[in-house]
Design a protein around this motif. Structure first.
Motif, PDB file in Angstrom:
ATOM      1  N   TYR A 298      61.345  65.907 -20.951  1.00 53.37           N
ATOM      2  CA  TYR A 298      60.648  65.816 -22.227  1.00 53.37           C
ATOM      3  C   TYR A 298      59.907  67.098 -22.614  1.00 53.37           C
ATOM      4  CZ  TYR A 298      56.687  65.037 -19.084  1.00 53.37           C
ATOM      5  OH  TYR A 298      55.749  65.165 -18.088  1.00 53.37           O
ATOM      6  N   LYS A 299      59.935  68.123 -21.767  1.00 55.16           N
ATOM      7  CA  LYS A 299      59.073  69.288 -21.979  1.00 55.16           C
ATOM      8  C   LYS A 299      59.454  70.103 -23.207  1.00 55.16           C
ATOM      9  CE  LYS A 299      57.409  69.645 -17.255  1.00 55.16           C
ATOM     10  NZ  LYS A 299      57.213  70.488 -16.064  1.00 55.16           N
ATOM     11  N   ASP A 300      60.754  70.208 -23.532  1.00 52.90           N
ATOM     12  CA  ASP A 300      61.150  70.936 -24.740  1.00 52.90           C
ATOM     13  C   ASP A 300      60.627  70.238 -25.986  1.00 52.90           C
ATOM     14  OD1 ASP A 300      62.422  72.913 -23.308  1.00 52.90           O
ATOM     15  OD2 ASP A 300      64.426  72.036 -23.497  1.00 52.90           O
ATOM     16  N   GLY A 301      60.669  68.911 -25.973  1.00 52.47           N
ATOM     17  CA  GLY A 301      60.135  68.151 -27.096  1.00 52.47           C
ATOM     18  C   GLY A 301      58.637  68.348 -27.250  1.00 52.47           C
ATOM     19  N   MET A 302      57.928  68.506 -26.138  1.00 54.11           N
ATOM     20  CA  MET A 302      56.492  68.747 -26.190  1.00 54.11           C
ATOM     21  C   MET A 302      56.183  70.084 -26.850  1.00 54.11           C
ATOM     22  SD  MET A 302      54.680  66.241 -25.163  1.00 54.11           S
ATOM     23  CE  MET A 302      53.106  67.054 -24.937  1.00 54.11           C
ATOM     24  N   LYS A 303      57.017  71.082 -26.613  1.00 54.67           N
ATOM     25  CA  LYS A 303      56.811  72.389 -27.256  1.00 54.67           C
ATOM     26  C   LYS A 303      56.922  72.274 -28.773  1.00 54.67           C
ATOM     27  CE  LYS A 303      58.373  75.302 -23.406  1.00 54.67           C
ATOM     28  NZ  LYS A 303      59.398  76.285 -22.951  1.00 54.67           N
ATOM     29  N   ASP A 304      57.879  71.509 -29.241  1.00 52.82           N
ATOM     30  CA  ASP A 304      58.038  71.306 -30.685  1.00 52.82           C
ATOM     31  C   ASP A 304      56.812  70.598 -31.263  1.00 52.82           C
ATOM     32  OD1 ASP A 304      60.544  72.463 -30.601  1.00 52.82           O
ATOM     33  OD2 ASP A 304      61.613  70.561 -30.446  1.00 52.82           O
ATOM     34  N   LEU A 305      56.303  69.610 -30.529  1.00 51.37           N
ATOM     35  CA  LEU A 305      55.127  68.870 -30.991  1.00 51.37           C
ATOM     36  C   LEU A 305      53.898  69.774 -31.026  1.00 51.37           C
ATOM     37  CD1 LEU A 305      53.943  66.180 -31.882  1.00 51.37           C
ATOM     38  CD2 LEU A 305      53.647  65.562 -29.467  1.00 51.37           C
ATOM     39  N   VAL A 306      53.708  70.598 -30.014  1.00 50.88           N
ATOM     40  CA  VAL A 306      52.591  71.539 -29.976  1.00 50.88           C
ATOM     41  C   VAL A 306      52.660  72.497 -31.156  1.00 50.88           C
ATOM     42  CG1 VAL A 306      51.647  73.522 -28.725  1.00 50.88           C
ATOM     43  CG2 VAL A 306      52.171  71.400 -27.493  1.00 50.88           C
ATOM     44  N   SER A 307      53.856  73.012 -31.452  1.00 45.60           N
ATOM     45  CA  SER A 307      54.030  73.932 -32.560  1.00 45.60           C
ATOM     46  C   SER A 307      53.609  73.292 -33.892  1.00 45.60           C
ATOM     47  CB  SER A 307      55.498  74.374 -32.624  1.00 45.60           C
ATOM     48  OG  SER A 307      55.716  75.243 -33.737  1.00 45.60           O
ATOM     49  N   LYS A 308      53.987  72.033 -34.089  1.00 44.18           N
ATOM     50  CA  LYS A 308      53.630  71.339 -35.332  1.00 44.18           C
ATOM     51  C   LYS A 308      52.118  71.145 -35.437  1.00 44.18           C
ATOM     52  CE  LYS A 308      57.923  68.699 -36.017  1.00 44.18           C
ATOM     53  NZ  LYS A 308      58.535  67.341 -36.032  1.00 44.18           N
ATOM     54  N   VAL A 309      51.499  70.744 -34.331  1.00 40.97           N
ATOM     55  CA  VAL A 309      50.049  70.506 -34.369  1.00 40.97           C
ATOM     56  C   VAL A 309      49.298  71.793 -34.653  1.00 40.97           C
ATOM     57  CG1 VAL A 309      48.044  69.816 -32.994  1.00 40.97           C
ATOM     58  CG2 VAL A 309      50.148  68.460 -32.896  1.00 40.97           C
ATOM     59  N   LEU A 310      49.697  72.885 -34.037  1.00 39.22           N
ATOM     60  CA  LEU A 310      49.029  74.170 -34.270  1.00 39.22           C
ATOM     61  C   LEU A 310      49.151  74.600 -35.726  1.00 39.22           C
ATOM     62  CD1 LEU A 310      50.007  76.149 -31.042  1.00 39.22           C
ATOM     63  CD2 LEU A 310      47.710  75.431 -31.707  1.00 39.22           C
ATOM     64  N   GLU A 311      50.278  74.316 -36.347  1.00 39.61           N
ATOM     65  CA  GLU A 311      50.463  74.663 -37.758  1.00 39.61           C
ATOM     66  C   GLU A 311      49.550  73.829 -38.659  1.00 39.61           C
ATOM     67  OE1 GLU A 311      52.345  76.881 -39.571  1.00 39.61           O
ATOM     68  OE2 GLU A 311      52.692  77.883 -37.646  1.00 39.61           O
ATOM     69  N   ARG A 312      49.297  72.581 -38.254  1.00 39.35           N
ATOM     70  CA  ARG A 312      48.606  71.637 -39.143  1.00 39.35           C
ATOM     71  C   ARG A 312      47.121  71.472 -38.880  1.00 39.35           C
ATOM     72  NH1 ARG A 312      53.415  66.976 -38.895  1.00 39.35           N
ATOM     73  NH2 ARG A 312      55.064  68.347 -39.658  1.00 39.35           N
ATOM     74  N   ILE A 313      46.665  71.920 -37.721  1.00 38.34           N
ATOM     75  CA  ILE A 313      45.257  71.715 -37.397  1.00 38.34           C
ATOM     76  C   ILE A 313      44.347  72.624 -38.229  1.00 38.34           C
ATOM     77  CG2 ILE A 313      45.128  73.380 -35.484  1.00 38.34           C
ATOM     78  CD1 ILE A 313      43.311  71.349 -34.026  1.00 38.34           C
TER      79      ILE A 313
END
Length: 291
Positions: free
Chosen positions: A276-291
């Motif tokens: 699941y680690k690649d999917g976590m990177k995508d999720l982190v990227s989205k959160v950083l853009e939106r926070i």
């Protein structure tokens, strides 16, 4: 008005002026904070930063501060479990709202924005591994918020009552509490590409989440009752171990907080994705853009 002084036994400050457990100093604190469970995941989150201004590590608490697209930000690991969230949120709030030199509570409140990025087990059949779930509401099985005054002020008491009656809550367990995440933050982070859900915060990983290894469970049908439960159209989506105390304590302290988890297992379908680690990177990227 007499200023409130926090005694040394109540707020422990290290010799270098940092908070006792997390070892972050007041001048290092940023208004926007990413929280993760795994200390190793802090490095992954920080790999997206433009700059890194500090790094500290103590026990399970690993922190890297820096900037992301010009915005000051930091990522801190909290380890596993609601007890660690009690430590991290209290010490982050202390850094923001208590003067570490005089020990006085500051007159002007500083509001922090905290987003926890984690992994979770899905409790509804449509939540396949890889789905991102934003915790719009959280149900705390952990009992942490029950130790704080005005707990009822930030909790949905009717939801709690209906839930306990519907699932046959065991009176030997801590009383559940139901809290909402910051609504503006949920909409901003969740967008249109994440599921808005209701998350259970369990006090453990095995028995408290209905996993049976060698020890039999006190209430073996609890998860099936949870899956069937509905309150005003709200279904329970997932299990994890930190969202409710994060959101509850933040509401009491006047901070903005929410949790978003990647579903890595579906408990009802007995499915698990260990890669699941690649999917976590995508999720982190989205959160950083939106926070």
């Amino acid at each position: 008005m007499t200023k409130r002084i926090i005694q040394p036994s109540e707020l422990v400050i290290n010799d270098d002026g940092s908070a006792f457990h997390i070892h972050v100093k007041p001048e290092q604190l940023t208004d926007k904070i990413i929280l993760v469970g795994d200390p190793g995941r802090v490095d992954m989150v920080a790999s997206f930063f433009d700059t890194k201004t500090f790094e500290v590590s103590s026990r399970e608490f690993h922190t890297i501060g820096g900037t992301y697209k010009g915005k000051p930000i930091m990522c801190i690991s909290h380890g596993i479990g609601p007890d660690n969230i009690d430590i991290v949120v209290n010490e982050l709030d202390a850094l923001a709202n208590i003067d570490f030199k005089t020990r006085e509570v500051k007159e002007n409140h500083r509001c922090l924005t905290m987003v926890r990025i984690g992994t979770s087990g899905g409790l509804q059949p449509e939540l396949v591994p890889g789905t991102a779930v934003v915790s719009q509401r959280s149900i705390g099985f952990d009992g942490v918020l029950n130790y704080y005054a005005e707990r009822d002020r930030v909790s949905d008491l009717e939801f709690e009552k209906v839930f306990c009656e519907s699932v046959g809550w065991n009176d030997k367990w801590a009383a559940p509490y139901v809290v909402k995440s910051n609504e503006e933050l949920v909409e901003r982070i969740g967008g249109d590409d994440m599921v808005k859900g209701c998350t259970i915060t369990a006090v453990g990983f095995y028995g408290p989440q209905g996993r049976e290894l060698r020890l039999p469970l006190a209430n073996p049908d609890l998860n099936s009752r949870i899956e069937d439960f509905s309150y005003k159209g709200i279904k329970i989506t997932n299990y994890e171990m930190e969202s409710a105390p994060l959101e509850g304590l933040s509401l009491l302290m006047g901070h903005k907080a929410m949790t978003v988890c990647s579903i890595i297992a579906n408990r009802m379908a007995k499915e698990m994705n260990v890669n699941y680690k690649d999917g976590m990177k995508d999720l982190v990227s989205k959160v950083l853009e939106r926070i």
